[in-house]
Motif scaffolding. Structure first.
Motif, PDB file in Angstrom:
ATOM      1  N   ARG A  97       0.757  -1.106  -0.236  1.00  0.00           N
ATOM      2  CA  ARG A  97      -0.039  -0.032   0.069  1.00  0.00           C
ATOM      3  C   ARG A  97       0.934   1.312  -0.165  1.00  0.00           C
ATOM      4  O   ARG A  97       1.746   1.481   0.966  1.00  0.00           O
ATOM      5  CB  ARG A  97      -0.931  -0.034   1.309  1.00  0.00           C
ATOM      6  CG  ARG A  97      -1.877  -1.134   1.439  1.00  0.00           C
ATOM      7  CD  ARG A  97      -2.780  -1.295   0.182  1.00  0.00           C
ATOM      8  NE  ARG A  97      -3.894  -2.378   0.651  1.00  0.00           N
ATOM      9  CZ  ARG A  97      -4.913  -2.163   0.778  1.00  0.00           C
ATOM     10  NH1 ARG A  97      -5.797  -0.838   0.706  1.00  0.00           N
ATOM     11  NH2 ARG A  97      -5.950  -3.217   0.913  1.00  0.00           N
ATOM     12  N   ASN A  98       0.951   1.941  -1.194  1.00  0.00           N
ATOM     13  CA  ASN A  98       1.547   3.097  -1.142  1.00  0.00           C
ATOM     14  C   ASN A  98       0.891   4.671  -1.346  1.00  0.00           C
ATOM     15  O   ASN A  98       0.179   4.707  -1.944  1.00  0.00           O
ATOM     16  CB  ASN A  98       2.491   3.240  -2.628  1.00  0.00           C
ATOM     17  CG  ASN A  98       3.480   4.272  -2.796  1.00  0.00           C
ATOM     18  OD1 ASN A  98       3.806   4.977  -2.087  1.00  0.00           O
ATOM     19  ND2 ASN A  98       3.846   4.134  -4.077  1.00  0.00           N
ATOM     20  N   PRO A  99       1.127   5.256  -0.095  1.00  0.00           N
ATOM     21  CA  PRO A  99       0.357   6.400   0.288  1.00  0.00           C
ATOM     22  C   PRO A  99       1.003   7.599  -0.624  1.00  0.00           C
ATOM     23  O   PRO A  99       0.579   8.855  -0.621  1.00  0.00           O
ATOM     24  CB  PRO A  99       0.655   6.714   1.603  1.00  0.00           C
ATOM     25  CG  PRO A  99       1.887   6.068   2.008  1.00  0.00           C
ATOM     26  CD  PRO A  99       1.980   4.857   1.300  1.00  0.00           C
ATOM     27  N   THR A 110      -0.201  12.758   0.616  1.00  0.00           N
ATOM     28  CA  THR A 110      -1.060  11.906  -0.184  1.00  0.00           C
ATOM     29  C   THR A 110      -2.207  12.797  -0.819  1.00  0.00           C
ATOM     30  O   THR A 110      -2.601  12.618  -2.026  1.00  0.00           O
ATOM     31  CB  THR A 110      -1.791  10.993   0.829  1.00  0.00           C
ATOM     32  OG1 THR A 110      -0.532  10.011   1.276  1.00  0.00           O
ATOM     33  CG2 THR A 110      -2.653   9.992  -0.062  1.00  0.00           C
ATOM     34  N   ILE A 111      -2.481  13.693   0.044  1.00  0.00           N
ATOM     35  CA  ILE A 111      -3.563  14.535  -0.570  1.00  0.00           C
ATOM     36  C   ILE A 111      -3.294  15.388  -1.676  1.00  0.00           C
ATOM     37  O   ILE A 111      -3.970  15.669  -2.615  1.00  0.00           O
ATOM     38  CB  ILE A 111      -4.341  15.560   0.470  1.00  0.00           C
ATOM     39  CG1 ILE A 111      -5.690  16.274  -0.007  1.00  0.00           C
ATOM     40  CG2 ILE A 111      -3.279  16.436   0.738  1.00  0.00           C
ATOM     41  CD1 ILE A 111      -6.385  16.796   1.130  1.00  0.00           C
ATOM     42  N   ARG A 154      -7.145   6.482  -4.035  1.00  0.00           N
ATOM     43  CA  ARG A 154      -6.939   7.645  -2.941  1.00  0.00           C
ATOM     44  C   ARG A 154      -8.105   7.933  -2.312  1.00  0.00           C
ATOM     45  O   ARG A 154      -7.985   8.364  -1.118  1.00  0.00           O
ATOM     46  CB  ARG A 154      -6.539   8.895  -3.916  1.00  0.00           C
ATOM     47  CG  ARG A 154      -4.999   8.915  -4.736  1.00  0.00           C
ATOM     48  CD  ARG A 154      -3.810   8.626  -3.716  1.00  0.00           C
ATOM     49  NE  ARG A 154      -2.754   8.539  -4.425  1.00  0.00           N
ATOM     50  CZ  ARG A 154      -1.363   8.267  -3.922  1.00  0.00           C
ATOM     51  NH1 ARG A 154      -1.384   7.933  -2.514  1.00  0.00           N
ATOM     52  NH2 ARG A 154      -0.302   8.393  -4.776  1.00  0.00           N
ATOM     53  N   ILE A 155      -9.325   7.738  -3.152  1.00  0.00           N
ATOM     54  CA  ILE A 155     -10.475   8.268  -2.630  1.00  0.00           C
ATOM     55  C   ILE A 155     -11.157   7.132  -1.592  1.00  0.00           C
ATOM     56  O   ILE A 155     -11.595   7.455  -0.701  1.00  0.00           O
ATOM     57  CB  ILE A 155     -11.499   8.607  -3.594  1.00  0.00           C
ATOM     58  CG1 ILE A 155     -11.096   9.883  -4.534  1.00  0.00           C
ATOM     59  CG2 ILE A 155     -13.131   8.849  -3.051  1.00  0.00           C
ATOM     60  CD1 ILE A 155     -11.894  10.157  -5.480  1.00  0.00           C
ATOM     61  N   GLY A 160      -8.542   6.782   4.582  1.00  0.00           N
ATOM     62  CA  GLY A 160      -9.675   7.722   4.378  1.00  0.00           C
ATOM     63  C   GLY A 160      -9.623   8.169   3.136  1.00  0.00           C
ATOM     64  O   GLY A 160      -8.856   8.195   2.291  1.00  0.00           O
ATOM     65  N   VAL A 161     -10.712   9.066   3.008  1.00  0.00           N
ATOM     66  CA  VAL A 161     -10.987   9.768   1.632  1.00  0.00           C
ATOM     67  C   VAL A 161     -10.164  10.913   1.412  1.00  0.00           C
ATOM     68  O   VAL A 161      -9.483  11.555   2.360  1.00  0.00           O
ATOM     69  CB  VAL A 161     -12.630  10.326   1.866  1.00  0.00           C
ATOM     70  CG1 VAL A 161     -12.641  10.966   0.736  1.00  0.00           C
ATOM     71  CG2 VAL A 161     -13.625   9.304   2.117  1.00  0.00           C
ATOM     72  N   PHE A 162      -9.464  10.713   0.266  1.00  0.00           N
ATOM     73  CA  PHE A 162      -8.506  11.587  -0.392  1.00  0.00           C
ATOM     74  C   PHE A 162      -7.114  11.454   0.219  1.00  0.00           C
ATOM     75  O   PHE A 162      -6.240  11.928  -0.225  1.00  0.00           O
ATOM     76  CB  PHE A 162      -9.025  13.130  -0.126  1.00  0.00           C
ATOM     77  CG  PHE A 162     -10.003  13.507  -0.933  1.00  0.00           C
ATOM     78  CD1 PHE A 162     -10.100  13.250  -2.349  1.00  0.00           C
ATOM     79  CD2 PHE A 162     -11.224  14.031  -0.182  1.00  0.00           C
ATOM     80  CE1 PHE A 162     -11.448  13.793  -2.575  1.00  0.00           C
ATOM     81  CE2 PHE A 162     -12.348  14.490  -0.959  1.00  0.00           C
ATOM     82  CZ  PHE A 162     -12.299  14.245  -2.222  1.00  0.00           C
ATOM     83  N   GLU A 163      -7.190  10.359   1.210  1.00  0.00           N
ATOM     84  CA  GLU A 163      -5.903   9.853   1.785  1.00  0.00           C
ATOM     85  C   GLU A 163      -5.456   8.518   1.727  1.00  0.00           C
ATOM     86  O   GLU A 163      -4.648   8.127   2.294  1.00  0.00           O
ATOM     87  CB  GLU A 163      -5.749  10.449   3.229  1.00  0.00           C
ATOM     88  CG  GLU A 163      -5.960  11.906   3.502  1.00  0.00           C
ATOM     89  CD  GLU A 163      -6.058  12.338   4.930  1.00  0.00           C
ATOM     90  OE1 GLU A 163      -6.074  11.522   5.908  1.00  0.00           O
ATOM     91  OE2 GLU A 163      -5.896  13.423   5.277  1.00  0.00           O
TER      92      GLU A 163
END
Length: 209
Positions: A97-99, A110-111, A154-155, A160-163
């Motif tokens: 899992r790559n942020p 991430t955002i 990402r969503i 979490g959402v956008f992260e």
């Protein structure tokens, strides 16, 4: 957005070149229609332009679908398990899992990567209305499908959402782990560079230096 379009190379006005540009093979520009053209002749380039747009979204849908399906499979079958060797040590399947970006760069931003992916999608959607080149339709379709694939992660994925962290699973030796969305983005980018070197614009015109 205007700056992003400028980088990709879309001409904004007929005055962009000193000389009248040539038309690329297989491309149809709306400028080819003269004032004396019949209604049927005037509609033809518009129809061909719509086919280029349809090709763009078809390629995007294919790239996005393959990426989404592959991630669902590897998460269900391979996550939290030992990696699978495909070509010895040269190529393995290993879920991470790559942020961040490649090599895990920018994990704390991430955002930012989420916003960049969203901006790319908006720019491509705006360019679509000026599209009269099949190679550009393929290139932009690959970019769009890849951007949508990673944006979905990402969503909708943890934390979490956008992260959310992107699912990567293709692990070549001495190279960062990536996924099919990354492959589509890279292939689309390479094609855009080649088209730019040849002087082919998204509207189908050719500019020679």
């Amino acid at each position: 957005m205007a700056e992003a379009e400028s980088i990709i190379g879309t001409p904004d006005s007929p005055e962009a070149g000193a000389a009248e540009p040539e038309k690329a093979d297989g491309a149809d520009s709306p400028a080819d229609v003269s004032e004396e053209s019949s209604p049927d002749e005037a509609v033809a380039p518009v129809s061909r332009g719509r086919r280029r747009i349809a090709a763009l979204f078809l390629v995007a849908a294919l790239a996005y679908g393959l990426d989404l399906i592959s991630k669902l499979i590897v998460v269900a079958k391979l996550e939290h398990r030992d990696s699978i060797r495909v070509l010895g040590d040269w190529l393995q399947l290993e879920v991470i899992r790559n942020p961040g970006a490649a090599w895990g760069i920018g994990e704390a931003f991430t955002i930012v990567f989420t916003l960049i992916a969203a901006a790319v999608i908006v720019v491509i959607a705006r360019l679509a209305k000026k599209l009269y080149s099949t190679p550009w339709a393929i290139a932009l379709g690959l970019l769009l499908g890849g951007a949508l694939g990673n944006l979905t992660d990402r969503i909708f994925r943890a934390p979490g959402v956008f992260e959310g962290a992107v699912v990567d699973f293709i692990a070549p030796k001495n190279y960062p782990v990536f996924n099919l969305a990354d492959s589509a983005i890279v292939c689309g980018g390479i094609l855009i560079v080649l088209l730019s070197f040849r002087g082919i614009d998204p509207d189908g015109t050719v500019h020679k230096d």
